[in-house]
Motif scaffolding. Structure first.
Motif, PDB file in Angstrom:
ATOM      1  N   THR A  42       0.850  -1.186   0.000  1.00 52.97           N
ATOM      2  CA  THR A  42       0.000   0.000   0.000  1.00 52.97           C
ATOM      3  C   THR A  42       0.891   1.243   0.000  1.00 52.97           C
ATOM      4  OG1 THR A  42      -0.080  -0.025   2.418  1.00 52.97           O
ATOM      5  CG2 THR A  42      -1.886  -1.119   1.253  1.00 52.97           C
ATOM      6  N   ASN A  43       0.295   2.380  -0.223  1.00 47.30           N
ATOM      7  CA  ASN A  43       0.965   3.682  -0.146  1.00 47.30           C
ATOM      8  C   ASN A  43       2.122   3.822  -1.130  1.00 47.30           C
ATOM      9  OD1 ASN A  43      -0.808   4.268   1.942  1.00 47.30           O
ATOM     10  ND2 ASN A  43       0.604   3.502   3.481  1.00 47.30           N
ATOM     11  N   ARG A  44       2.005   3.260  -2.299  1.00 45.36           N
ATOM     12  CA  ARG A  44       3.073   3.401  -3.291  1.00 45.36           C
ATOM     13  C   ARG A  44       3.192   4.837  -3.774  1.00 45.36           C
ATOM     14  NH1 ARG A  44       3.635  -1.572  -7.304  1.00 45.36           N
ATOM     15  NH2 ARG A  44       5.231  -2.491  -6.017  1.00 45.36           N
ATOM     16  N   LEU A  45       2.087   5.521  -3.936  1.00 43.00           N
ATOM     17  CA  LEU A  45       2.116   6.895  -4.407  1.00 43.00           C
ATOM     18  C   LEU A  45       2.769   7.807  -3.370  1.00 43.00           C
ATOM     19  CD1 LEU A  45       1.381   8.879  -6.630  1.00 43.00           C
ATOM     20  CD2 LEU A  45      -0.840   9.168  -5.508  1.00 43.00           C
ATOM     21  N   ASP A  46       2.486   7.575  -2.089  1.00 45.52           N
ATOM     22  CA  ASP A  46       3.097   8.369  -1.026  1.00 45.52           C
ATOM     23  C   ASP A  46       4.619   8.253  -1.062  1.00 45.52           C
ATOM     24  OD1 ASP A  46       0.549   8.998  -0.227  1.00 45.52           O
ATOM     25  OD2 ASP A  46       0.522   7.557   1.420  1.00 45.52           O
ATOM     26  N   THR A  47       5.110   7.052  -1.272  1.00 46.29           N
ATOM     27  CA  THR A  47       6.554   6.845  -1.336  1.00 46.29           C
ATOM     28  C   THR A  47       7.145   7.526  -2.554  1.00 46.29           C
ATOM     29  OG1 THR A  47       6.254   4.717  -0.249  1.00 46.29           O
ATOM     30  CG2 THR A  47       8.351   5.084  -1.352  1.00 46.29           C
ATOM     31  N   PHE A  50       7.451  11.113  -1.745  1.00 44.40           N
ATOM     32  CA  PHE A  50       8.563  11.297  -0.805  1.00 44.40           C
ATOM     33  C   PHE A  50       9.898  11.257  -1.531  1.00 44.40           C
ATOM     34  CE2 PHE A  50      11.582   9.375   2.280  1.00 44.40           C
ATOM     35  CZ  PHE A  50      11.616  10.417   3.192  1.00 44.40           C
ATOM     36  N   VAL A  51      10.079  10.267  -2.409  1.00 49.10           N
ATOM     37  CA  VAL A  51      11.328  10.148  -3.168  1.00 49.10           C
ATOM     38  C   VAL A  51      11.491  11.354  -4.099  1.00 49.10           C
ATOM     39  CG1 VAL A  51      12.494   8.778  -4.957  1.00 49.10           C
ATOM     40  CG2 VAL A  51      11.489   7.649  -2.972  1.00 49.10           C
ATOM     41  N   GLY A  52      10.411  11.820  -4.700  1.00 49.26           N
ATOM     42  CA  GLY A  52      10.481  13.006  -5.559  1.00 49.26           C
ATOM     43  C   GLY A  52      10.898  14.251  -4.790  1.00 49.26           C
ATOM     44  N   LEU A  53      10.366  14.407  -3.590  1.00 49.10           N
ATOM     45  CA  LEU A  53      10.741  15.559  -2.764  1.00 49.10           C
ATOM     46  C   LEU A  53      12.213  15.495  -2.343  1.00 49.10           C
ATOM     47  CD1 LEU A  53       7.546  15.935  -0.562  1.00 49.10           C
ATOM     48  CD2 LEU A  53       8.316  17.447  -2.386  1.00 49.10           C
ATOM     49  N   ILE A  54      12.678  14.301  -2.020  1.00 47.78           N
ATOM     50  CA  ILE A  54      14.095  14.157  -1.678  1.00 47.78           C
ATOM     51  C   ILE A  54      14.949  14.411  -2.918  1.00 47.78           C
ATOM     52  CG2 ILE A  54      15.874  12.575  -0.862  1.00 47.78           C
ATOM     53  CD1 ILE A  54      13.767  11.319   0.917  1.00 47.78           C
ATOM     54  N   GLY A  55      14.464  14.015  -4.089  1.00 50.75           N
ATOM     55  CA  GLY A  55      15.169  14.316  -5.330  1.00 50.75           C
ATOM     56  C   GLY A  55      15.322  15.820  -5.543  1.00 50.75           C
ATOM     57  N   ILE A  56      14.281  16.565  -5.200  1.00 43.98           N
ATOM     58  CA  ILE A  56      14.364  18.025  -5.282  1.00 43.98           C
ATOM     59  C   ILE A  56      15.417  18.550  -4.314  1.00 43.98           C
ATOM     60  CG2 ILE A  56      13.085  20.168  -4.833  1.00 43.98           C
ATOM     61  CD1 ILE A  56      10.574  18.678  -5.881  1.00 43.98           C
ATOM     62  N   LEU A  57      15.470  17.978  -3.101  1.00 39.88           N
ATOM     63  CA  LEU A  57      16.497  18.389  -2.134  1.00 39.88           C
ATOM     64  C   LEU A  57      17.900  18.077  -2.637  1.00 39.88           C
ATOM     65  CD1 LEU A  57      14.886  17.303   1.254  1.00 39.88           C
ATOM     66  CD2 LEU A  57      15.237  19.633   0.421  1.00 39.88           C
ATOM     67  N   ILE A  58      18.060  16.926  -3.279  1.00 41.26           N
ATOM     68  CA  ILE A  58      19.370  16.571  -3.843  1.00 41.26           C
ATOM     69  C   ILE A  58      19.755  17.579  -4.917  1.00 41.26           C
ATOM     70  CG2 ILE A  58      20.607  14.831  -5.211  1.00 41.26           C
ATOM     71  CD1 ILE A  58      18.937  12.703  -3.711  1.00 41.26           C
ATOM     72  N   TYR A  59      18.819  17.903  -5.787  1.00 40.50           N
ATOM     73  CA  TYR A  59      19.070  18.878  -6.859  1.00 40.50           C
ATOM     74  C   TYR A  59      19.455  20.236  -6.269  1.00 40.50           C
ATOM     75  CZ  TYR A  59      18.122  22.062 -10.703  1.00 40.50           C
ATOM     76  OH  TYR A  59      18.219  23.050 -11.649  1.00 40.50           O
ATOM     77  N   GLN A  60      18.695  20.700  -5.273  1.00 40.62           N
ATOM     78  CA  GLN A  60      18.989  21.980  -4.629  1.00 40.62           C
ATOM     79  C   GLN A  60      20.360  21.968  -3.946  1.00 40.62           C
ATOM     80  OE1 GLN A  60      17.360  24.950  -4.503  1.00 40.62           O
ATOM     81  NE2 GLN A  60      15.953  24.126  -6.032  1.00 40.62           N
ATOM     82  N   ILE A  75      20.934  10.621  -0.957  1.00 38.10           N
ATOM     83  CA  ILE A  75      20.851   9.491  -1.889  1.00 38.10           C
ATOM     84  C   ILE A  75      20.660   8.183  -1.119  1.00 38.10           C
ATOM     85  CG2 ILE A  75      22.176   8.147  -3.577  1.00 38.10           C
ATOM     86  CD1 ILE A  75      23.338  10.852  -4.545  1.00 38.10           C
ATOM     87  N   SER A  76      21.329   8.058   0.022  1.00 38.28           N
ATOM     88  CA  SER A  76      21.142   6.864   0.862  1.00 38.28           C
ATOM     89  C   SER A  76      19.720   6.787   1.393  1.00 38.28           C
ATOM     90  CB  SER A  76      22.126   6.880   2.034  1.00 38.28           C
ATOM     91  OG  SER A  76      23.439   6.874   1.573  1.00 38.28           O
ATOM     92  N   LEU A  77      19.151   7.928   1.738  1.00 32.44           N
ATOM     93  CA  LEU A  77      17.767   7.963   2.212  1.00 32.44           C
ATOM     94  C   LEU A  77      16.807   7.521   1.107  1.00 32.44           C
ATOM     95  CD1 LEU A  77      15.887   8.710   4.564  1.00 32.44           C
ATOM     96  CD2 LEU A  77      15.808  11.022   3.635  1.00 32.44           C
ATOM     97  N   VAL A  78      17.053   7.943  -0.110  1.00 35.02           N
ATOM     98  CA  VAL A  78      16.241   7.500  -1.248  1.00 35.02           C
ATOM     99  C   VAL A  78      16.374   5.994  -1.433  1.00 35.02           C
ATOM    100  CG1 VAL A  78      16.046   7.587  -3.771  1.00 35.02           C
ATOM    101  CG2 VAL A  78      16.202   9.694  -2.470  1.00 35.02           C
ATOM    102  N   ALA A  79      17.600   5.475  -1.346  1.00 32.26           N
ATOM    103  CA  ALA A  79      17.823   4.037  -1.522  1.00 32.26           C
ATOM    104  C   ALA A  79      17.103   3.232  -0.437  1.00 32.26           C
ATOM    105  CB  ALA A  79      19.320   3.729  -1.506  1.00 32.26           C
ATOM    106  N   MET A  80      17.181   3.677   0.805  1.00 33.17           N
ATOM    107  CA  MET A  80      16.490   2.964   1.890  1.00 33.17           C
ATOM    108  C   MET A  80      14.972   3.030   1.709  1.00 33.17           C
ATOM    109  SD  MET A  80      18.455   1.353   3.908  1.00 33.17           S
ATOM    110  CE  MET A  80      17.174   0.912   5.036  1.00 33.17           C
ATOM    111  N   SER A  81      14.474   4.175   1.289  1.00 38.13           N
ATOM    112  CA  SER A  81      13.031   4.316   1.061  1.00 38.13           C
ATOM    113  C   SER A  81      12.562   3.385  -0.049  1.00 38.13           C
ATOM    114  CB  SER A  81      12.682   5.761   0.696  1.00 38.13           C
ATOM    115  OG  SER A  81      13.023   6.623   1.735  1.00 38.13           O
TER     116      SER A  81
END
Length: 152
Positions: A42-47, A50-60, A75-81
């Motif tokens: 469940t909650n695939r869209l939520d994840t 979340f990964v998209g928002l962290i991607g924005i943080l990585i870009y920034q 990047i490690s947080l994205v991988a764990m998520s």
């Protein structure tokens, strides 16, 4: 090391600890696992959000010449998520005296009623709560039924 890096390290460590607990320690709790049933995710869209928002943080962080440590931790947080929510499978573990659902051990004596909904969801009524168990394959419902009948 900034406060952000410390918070990221703590969050990654907690996620890693949960992944290890869920994969290796959980099946050994309360005795050996007699039946393992994969559940629907469940909650695939939520994840994904979340990964998209962290991607924005990585870009920034890269654009504003942030530290390499922060970028690596993000990047490690994205991988764990991605591991916890897309690769790891949620499961229902049946033991001799009860079952584990969402990391909670529920003894068979707490079950008051069990029903099967029209869409293939197993409804388990406890004293004060109702569990909606959504199995991945409908054939697993028959395995659960046989297991509970044989072990009661």
């Amino acid at each position: 090391m900034s406060t952000t890096d410390i918070v990221l390290i703590v969050v990654i460590a907690l996620m890693l600890a949960y992944a290890i607990f869920d994969e290796f320690i959980q099946p050994l709790r309360q005795g050996g696992t007699l039946l393992r049933v994969p559940l629907r995710r469940t909650n695939r869209l939520d994840t994904l959000i979340f990964v998209g928002l962290i991607g924005i943080l990585i870009y920034q962080n890269i654009i504003h010449n942030g530290t390499v440590l922060t970028t690596t931790l993000l990047i490690s947080l994205v991988a764990m998520s991605l591991y916890l929510f897309y690769i790891r499978r949620p499961k229902l573990l049946f033991k001799a005296t009860g079952f584990i659902y969402t990391n909670i051990f529920i003894p068979y004596t707490r079950i008051r009623n069990m029903n099967l909904s029209e869409d293939g969801i197993l409804v388990v009524d406890l004293e004060k709560r109702r569990l909606l168990i959504n199995v991945q394959q409908l054939d697993d419902l028959e395995k659960i039924y046989k297991f509970i009948i044989e072990n009661q």
